[in-house]
Design a protein around this motif. Structure first.
Motif, PDB file in Angstrom:
ATOM      1  N   VAL A 140      -5.181   1.649   7.892  1.00  0.00           N
ATOM      2  CA  VAL A 140      -5.496   0.351   8.394  1.00  0.00           C
ATOM      3  C   VAL A 140      -4.786  -0.581   7.452  1.00  0.00           C
ATOM      4  CG1 VAL A 140      -7.331  -1.235   8.647  1.00  0.00           C
ATOM      5  CG2 VAL A 140      -7.358   0.700   9.616  1.00  0.00           C
ATOM      6  N   LEU A 141      -4.901  -0.123   5.986  1.00  0.00           N
ATOM      7  CA  LEU A 141      -4.456  -1.089   5.154  1.00  0.00           C
ATOM      8  C   LEU A 141      -2.674  -1.248   5.158  1.00  0.00           C
ATOM      9  CD1 LEU A 141      -6.633  -0.332   1.850  1.00  0.00           C
ATOM     10  CD2 LEU A 141      -6.585  -2.410   3.047  1.00  0.00           C
ATOM     11  N   ARG A 142      -2.407  -0.087   5.046  1.00  0.00           N
ATOM     12  CA  ARG A 142      -1.018  -0.120   5.461  1.00  0.00           C
ATOM     13  C   ARG A 142      -0.282  -0.918   6.643  1.00  0.00           C
ATOM     14  NH1 ARG A 142       2.088   5.586   3.886  1.00  0.00           N
ATOM     15  NH2 ARG A 142       0.915   6.241   1.872  1.00  0.00           N
ATOM     16  N   SER A 143      -1.012  -0.781   7.562  1.00  0.00           N
ATOM     17  CA  SER A 143      -0.715  -1.513   8.697  1.00  0.00           C
ATOM     18  C   SER A 143      -0.924  -3.081   8.631  1.00  0.00           C
ATOM     19  CB  SER A 143      -1.552  -1.106  10.180  1.00  0.00           C
ATOM     20  OG  SER A 143      -1.054   0.303  10.330  1.00  0.00           O
ATOM     21  N   LEU A 144      -1.723  -3.421   8.022  1.00  0.00           N
ATOM     22  CA  LEU A 144      -2.171  -5.016   7.759  1.00  0.00           C
ATOM     23  C   LEU A 144      -1.241  -5.633   6.816  1.00  0.00           C
ATOM     24  CD1 LEU A 144      -6.013  -5.012   7.504  1.00  0.00           C
ATOM     25  CD2 LEU A 144      -4.539  -5.537   9.534  1.00  0.00           C
ATOM     26  N   THR A 195       0.875  -1.287   0.000  1.00  0.00           N
ATOM     27  CA  THR A 195      -0.148  -0.021  -0.041  1.00  0.00           C
ATOM     28  C   THR A 195       0.880   1.425   0.090  1.00  0.00           C
ATOM     29  OG1 THR A 195      -1.480  -1.304   1.328  1.00  0.00           O
ATOM     30  CG2 THR A 195      -1.971   1.133   1.142  1.00  0.00           C
ATOM     31  N   ALA A 196       1.925   1.346   0.591  1.00  0.00           N
ATOM     32  CA  ALA A 196       2.634   2.225   0.971  1.00  0.00           C
ATOM     33  C   ALA A 196       3.482   2.539  -0.341  1.00  0.00           C
ATOM     34  CB  ALA A 196       3.972   2.164   1.977  1.00  0.00           C
ATOM     35  N   PRO A 215       1.740  -3.915  26.219  1.00  0.00           N
ATOM     36  CA  PRO A 215       2.613  -3.129  25.177  1.00  0.00           C
ATOM     37  C   PRO A 215       1.861  -3.072  23.900  1.00  0.00           C
ATOM     38  CG  PRO A 215       4.180  -4.430  26.363  1.00  0.00           C
ATOM     39  CD  PRO A 215       2.893  -5.106  26.730  1.00  0.00           C
ATOM     40  N   LEU A 216       1.501  -1.852  23.461  1.00  0.00           N
ATOM     41  CA  LEU A 216       0.771  -1.520  22.322  1.00  0.00           C
ATOM     42  C   LEU A 216       1.515  -1.587  21.092  1.00  0.00           C
ATOM     43  CD1 LEU A 216      -1.597   1.471  23.451  1.00  0.00           C
ATOM     44  CD2 LEU A 216      -2.132  -0.992  23.139  1.00  0.00           C
ATOM     45  N   LYS A 217       2.042  -2.826  20.686  1.00  0.00           N
ATOM     46  CA  LYS A 217       3.042  -3.199  19.495  1.00  0.00           C
ATOM     47  C   LYS A 217       2.060  -3.600  18.421  1.00  0.00           C
ATOM     48  CE  LYS A 217       7.421  -3.189  22.210  1.00  0.00           C
ATOM     49  NZ  LYS A 217       8.388  -3.884  22.401  1.00  0.00           N
ATOM     50  N   GLY A 218       0.906  -4.035  18.451  1.00  0.00           N
ATOM     51  CA  GLY A 218       0.454  -4.940  17.431  1.00  0.00           C
ATOM     52  C   GLY A 218       0.246  -3.709  16.317  1.00  0.00           C
ATOM     53  N   SER A 219      -0.031  -4.575  15.048  1.00  0.00           N
ATOM     54  CA  SER A 219      -0.142  -3.755  13.580  1.00  0.00           C
ATOM     55  C   SER A 219      -1.176  -3.010  13.641  1.00  0.00           C
ATOM     56  CB  SER A 219      -0.332  -4.657  12.828  1.00  0.00           C
ATOM     57  OG  SER A 219      -1.515  -5.579  12.712  1.00  0.00           O
ATOM     58  N   LEU A 220      -2.371  -2.962  14.755  1.00  0.00           N
ATOM     59  CA  LEU A 220      -3.365  -1.984  14.426  1.00  0.00           C
ATOM     60  C   LEU A 220      -3.497  -1.341  15.979  1.00  0.00           C
ATOM     61  CD1 LEU A 220      -6.134  -3.916  12.423  1.00  0.00           C
ATOM     62  CD2 LEU A 220      -4.763  -2.007  11.633  1.00  0.00           C
ATOM     63  N   ASP A 221      -2.693  -1.445  16.659  1.00  0.00           N
ATOM     64  CA  ASP A 221      -2.697  -0.775  18.193  1.00  0.00           C
ATOM     65  C   ASP A 221      -2.787   0.589  18.126  1.00  0.00           C
ATOM     66  OD1 ASP A 221      -2.922  -3.450  18.918  1.00  0.00           O
ATOM     67  OD2 ASP A 221      -0.973  -3.579  20.115  1.00  0.00           O
ATOM     68  N   TRP A 222      -2.378   1.269  17.170  1.00  0.00           N
ATOM     69  CA  TRP A 222      -2.299   2.609  17.132  1.00  0.00           C
ATOM     70  C   TRP A 222      -3.809   3.175  17.144  1.00  0.00           C
ATOM     71  CZ3 TRP A 222      -4.932   4.369  12.613  1.00  0.00           C
ATOM     72  CH2 TRP A 222      -5.089   3.666  11.792  1.00  0.00           C
ATOM     73  N   TYR A 247     -11.203   7.749   4.474  1.00  0.00           N
ATOM     74  CA  TYR A 247     -10.247   7.743   3.458  1.00  0.00           C
ATOM     75  C   TYR A 247      -9.002   7.547   4.121  1.00  0.00           C
ATOM     76  CZ  TYR A 247      -6.786   9.177  -0.254  1.00  0.00           C
ATOM     77  OH  TYR A 247      -5.693   9.009  -0.788  1.00  0.00           O
ATOM     78  N   THR A 248      -8.484   8.386   5.164  1.00  0.00           N
ATOM     79  CA  THR A 248      -7.308   8.409   5.727  1.00  0.00           C
ATOM     80  C   THR A 248      -7.113   7.301   6.639  1.00  0.00           C
ATOM     81  OG1 THR A 248      -8.068   9.911   7.422  1.00  0.00           O
ATOM     82  CG2 THR A 248      -6.869  10.789   5.436  1.00  0.00           C
ATOM     83  N   THR A 249      -8.066   6.664   7.329  1.00  0.00           N
ATOM     84  CA  THR A 249      -8.053   5.796   8.321  1.00  0.00           C
ATOM     85  C   THR A 249      -8.010   4.499   7.534  1.00  0.00           C
ATOM     86  OG1 THR A 249      -9.359   7.138  10.051  1.00  0.00           O
ATOM     87  CG2 THR A 249      -9.314   4.648  10.253  1.00  0.00           C
ATOM     88  N   ALA A 250      -8.679   4.335   6.427  1.00  0.00           N
ATOM     89  CA  ALA A 250      -8.884   3.114   5.582  1.00  0.00           C
ATOM     90  C   ALA A 250      -7.413   2.760   5.112  1.00  0.00           C
ATOM     91  CB  ALA A 250      -9.781   3.093   4.723  1.00  0.00           C
TER      92      ALA A 250
END
Length: 608
Positions: A393-397, A330-331, A478-485, A387-390
Motif C-alpha cells: 500500500v505504501l509503495r502504491s501511494l 518506499t521501493a 478500468p482498475l487503473k487506480g493506485s490501490l485498485d489491485w 507486513y506485506t500488504t502495508a
C-alpha cells in the motif's frame, strides 16, 4: 530427435559434435550459408533445429542452456542459435537474408567488402544479430562463469580451452539448479542436499513431474497420519511433511538441472503446493476431532488467510510489473535494505514463506496439538499479511505510475465477477466518484458484519445484495487506480469469510468441513486463473465463470441457502455446491493445462 547444422571450418580435436550428440542433436554440416539454408529447409517442421559454429569452444552446460530449454521458441549463445517450431520461420528468414548478403555480387556491381574480422566471421552470430535486428524474441541465457565463444585464432582457442578447464561445469550446473530467491530455511536446510537428490534423479531418468507427484503423495500420507489423532501419527505427519517439502524443492531443481520444463509440469507445480498444504490442514482438523477438539474453523481460517495473502501478492505484481514511471521512495528504501545482507534474510523470513511455514507446521504438529499449530499459523500469517500488504500500500501511494490496459484486464480477471456483477456494472450510473477499493471494502465489511452478528437471517441476504451492488460498481471502470489491485483480495476475503462465518454460525456437524471443501474448490479456480494470466494465456473461459457464478453469485447463493434451509440442509447444500464447483473447475483446468497451447509457467521466487 533435434538437428544441429554445423557451419564453418571444422577444428581438429574439437568436442562440439560429441557435446551436441550428448544433448540429443543429430549433426549436419554446411560449408556456407547457402548449404545451411538448404539443410534447414530439409529439417521437418516439428523438430528443433540449431545453427552452430564448428569452431565453438565452451562448456556443455552452456550449450544445454542455449539450445535445449523448451520454454523459448528462439534462444542463442555466442556461436549457436536454436529455434523450436514456433520460431522456425524467424530463423529461416534470418538465414535467408544472410545467404543473400553473402552471395556473389551481380556483374558490374562492386565487390562485397571483406570483414576486417574475417577470423571470427561466424554465420551463427550473424543470424543472431539478424534476429535481434528484426525484433524477434530471442532468449539469451545468463551464462555466468560458463564459457561460450568462437575464438578468432589458435591462440584465442587455447585461451578459451583453458578458461573451460578452469570452471567446473557440473558445479555451476548444480548451483544454478537452486532458485536465487529461496527463503532462509530452504536455502540453508534443504537446498544443500536436495540439489544432489535432483542430480541423482536426473541420472536415473526420473522426470520433475514424477518427483512432484511423489511430493504430493508424501504430503497426503502425512495428512492421513495427522488424521489418526495419535501422538505417533502427529510425529510421523511432521516428518513426512518435511520429506514432502524436500521433494517439492527437488522437482524444481531437477527441472532446472536437466531443463525438463513442460506445461503439465507447470500446472502440477503451481497447484500441488496448495493442495498439499490444505489437505494437511484437513488432516490436522480430522485428527483433532478424533481427540474431541473441533478445529475446523481454525483450519478453514488458515486456508482463507493464506489464500488471501497470495492474492495480494498476485494482484500487486500484475498491477505493477509493466507499469511506467514505476518508482517510489518506499521501493528505494527496500532496495537499500536489500543491500545489507542480514536484512534480506530477516525480511524473507518474517513473511513466512513456504519453507519456514511448513517447517513451523511440521515441528508444532509433532510436538504440540493441532489447535496450537493452527493458532501459531494464524498469528504468523496474520503478521506476514499485515507486513506485506502495508508495504505494498505504501509503495502504491508513493509511486507515480501509469498502469496499462493489460494490468487493468488482469485485475478484472482476478476479480472473478459473475453474470450478476457484469450486468449491474453495465446498468449502474457511471459516476466514478468513490474509489473501487473503497466500494469493495465497504461491501465486504457490511456483508461480513451481517454474517457475524445475525448469522442465518434476512440481514445476511440483504448484506449479500448490497455487496453484489457495490462490487459491481467497483469493477464498472478500468482498475487503473493506485490501490485498485486491492479489489481482488477484498473480494476473496468477503466470499471465503462469508462461507466460513455462516458455516460456523450454523452450529451443525459437517457444515464447516463442507465449507472447507467449497472454499478449497473455489480457491483452486482462483489459483488457476492466476497461473493462466502469468502465462499470458488470459483468464479461464467466460462460460466457466458464468457456470460457477463468479464471487458475487456464489456469495449471494450461500447467503440465500443459509436463510431458507435448516442447518442440516445447509451443510448438505454446501457439500453439493463444493462437488459441483470442483468438478467443473478441475475438468476445464485439466483440459487447458494438458493442451498444447497452455503456457509453461515456472516460478523463480519462493511463494509466500
Amino acid at each position: 530427435m533435434s538437428t544441429a547444422i554445423l557451419t564453418g571450418s571444422p577444428v581438429p580435436g574439437s568436442s562440439i559434435e560429441g557435446d551436441l550428440r550428448s544433448l540429443g542433436f543429430e549433426i549436419r554440416t554446411a560449408s556456407d550459408a547457402a548449404e545451411a539454408e538448404t539443410l534447414l529447409a530439409a529439417v521437418p517442421g516439428d523438430r528443433r533445429v540449431a545453427v552452430v559454429d564448428a569452431r565453438f569452444v565452451g562448456h556443455e552446460h552452456a550449450l544445454r542452456l542455449g539450445l535445449t530449454d523448451p520454454r523459448f521458441p528462439l534462444a542463442a549463445i555466442p556461436g549457436a542459435v536454436t529455434a523450436q517450431p514456433a520460431g522456425r520461420q524467424a530463423l529461416t528468414r534470418a538465414l535467408a537474408r544472410e545467404n543473400s548478403a553473402s552471395g556473389a555480387p551481380a556483374q558490374g556491381a562492386p565487390a562485397r567488402a571483406t570483414s576486417s574480422v574475417a577470423d571470427v566471421d561466424s554465420l551463427a552470430d550473424r543470424v543472431i544479430t539478424a534476429l535481434d535486428a528484426e525484433g524477434a524474441d530471442v532468449h539469451h541465457p545468463e551464462l555466468g562463469s560458463l564459457v561460450a565463444e568462437v575464438p578468432a585464432d589458435p591462440q584465442a582457442r587455447n585461451e578459451a580451452r583453458q578458461a573451460v578447464a578452469a570452471v567446473d561445469d557440473e558445479a555451476v550446473r548444480l548451483k544454478s539448479a537452486v532458485k536465487a530467491r529461496d527463503g532462509f530455511f530452504t536455502t540453508y536446510c534443504i537446498s544443500p542436499y536436495s540439489r544432489y537428490i535432483a542430480r541423482w534423479c536426473a541420472r536415473r531418468g526420473f522426470t520433475p513431474n514424477q518427483v512432484t507427484t511423489a511430493s504430493l503423495i508424501t504430503a497426503l500420507i502425512a495428512a492421513a497420519c495427522a488424521a489418526t489423532g495419535t501422538r505417533g501419527g502427529f510425529v510421523a505427519a511432521g516428518v513426512l511433511l518435511i520429506a514432502s517439502f524436500v521433494l517439492d524443492c527437488t522437482d524444481g531443481q531437477l527441472a532446472r538441472y536437466s531443463l525438463q520444463y513442460s506445461t503439465l509440469g507447470a500446472w502440477l507445480d503451481a497447484t500441488f503446493d496448495r493442495a498439499k498444504e490444505y489437505a494437511y490442514y484437513a488432516g490436522l482438523a480430522l485428527g483433532a476431532a478424533r481427540g474431541g477438539d473441533d478445529v475446523w474453523a481454525l483450519a478453514l481460517g488458515a486456508m482463507v488467510l493464506q489464500t488471501c495473502r497470495h492474492v495480494v501478492d498476485f494482484s500487486f505484481n500484475e498491477a505493477n510489473h509493466d507499469a511506467t514511471a514505476n518508482t517510489s521512495p518506499t521501493a528505494a528504501l527496500s532496495d537499500k535494505l536489500d543491500s545489507v545482507g542480514w536484512t534480506v534474510w530477516v525480511r524473507r523470513m518474517i513473511v513466512l514463506p513456504i519453507g519456514e511455514r511448513w517447517a513451523m507446521i511440521a515441528v508444532l504438529t509433532a510436538a504440540t496439538t493441532p489447535r496450537i499449530t493452527f493458532y501459531a499459523l494464524l498469528i504468523g500469517c496474520s503478521f506476514a499479511a499485515v507486513y506485506t500488504t502495508a508495504g505494498r500500500v505504501l509503495r502504491s501511494l508513493t509511486r507515480k505510475a501509469s498502469r496499462t490496459d493489460r494490468a487493468a484486464k488482469a485485475l478484472a480477471d482476478l476479480a472473478d465477477s459473475g453474470p450478476a456483477a457484469e450486468f449491474l456494472a453495465r446498468a449502474l450510473p457511471n459516476r466514478h466518484r468513490v474509489p473501487a477499493p473503497a466500494l469493495a471494502l465497504v461491501g465486504a465489511v457490511l456483508l461480513l458484519l451481517a454474517a457475524w452478528i445475525d448469522g442465518p437471517s434476512l440481514s445476511v441476504v440483504i448484506g449479500a445484495v448490497v455487496y453484489v451492488l457495490l462490487s459491481a460498481d467497483a469493477v464498472s471502470r478500468p482498475l487503473k487506480g493506485s490501490l485498485d489491485w486491492l479489489v481482488p483480495p477484498v473480494f476473496r476475503a468477503a466470499e471465503y469469510g462469508t462461507v466460513l462465518i455462516l458455516a460456523a454460525r450454523s452450529d451443525v456437524n459437517g457444515a464447516l468441513p463442507a465449507a472447507f471443501g467449497l472454499v478449497s474448490a473455489v480457491a483452486y479456480h482462483h489459483y488457476d486463473t492466476v497461473y493462466r494470466i502469468r502465462g499470458n494465456a488470459g483468464a479461464p473461459p467466460a462460460w466457466l465463470v458464468r457456470v460457477i457464478g463468479g464471487h458475487d453469485g456464489r456469495t449471494l447463493l450461500v447467503a440465500v441457502l443459509v436463510r431458507v434451509l435448516t442447518g442440516e440442509q445447509f451443510a448438505v447444500a454446501l457439500t453439493v455446491l463444493a462437488v459441483v464447483v470442483a468438478l467443473v473447475v478441475l475438468v476445464e483446468s485439466t483440459r487447458f493445462w494438458v493442451s498444447a497451447g497452455a503456457p509453461a509457467v515456472h516460478d523463480e521466487g519462493e511463494p509466500a
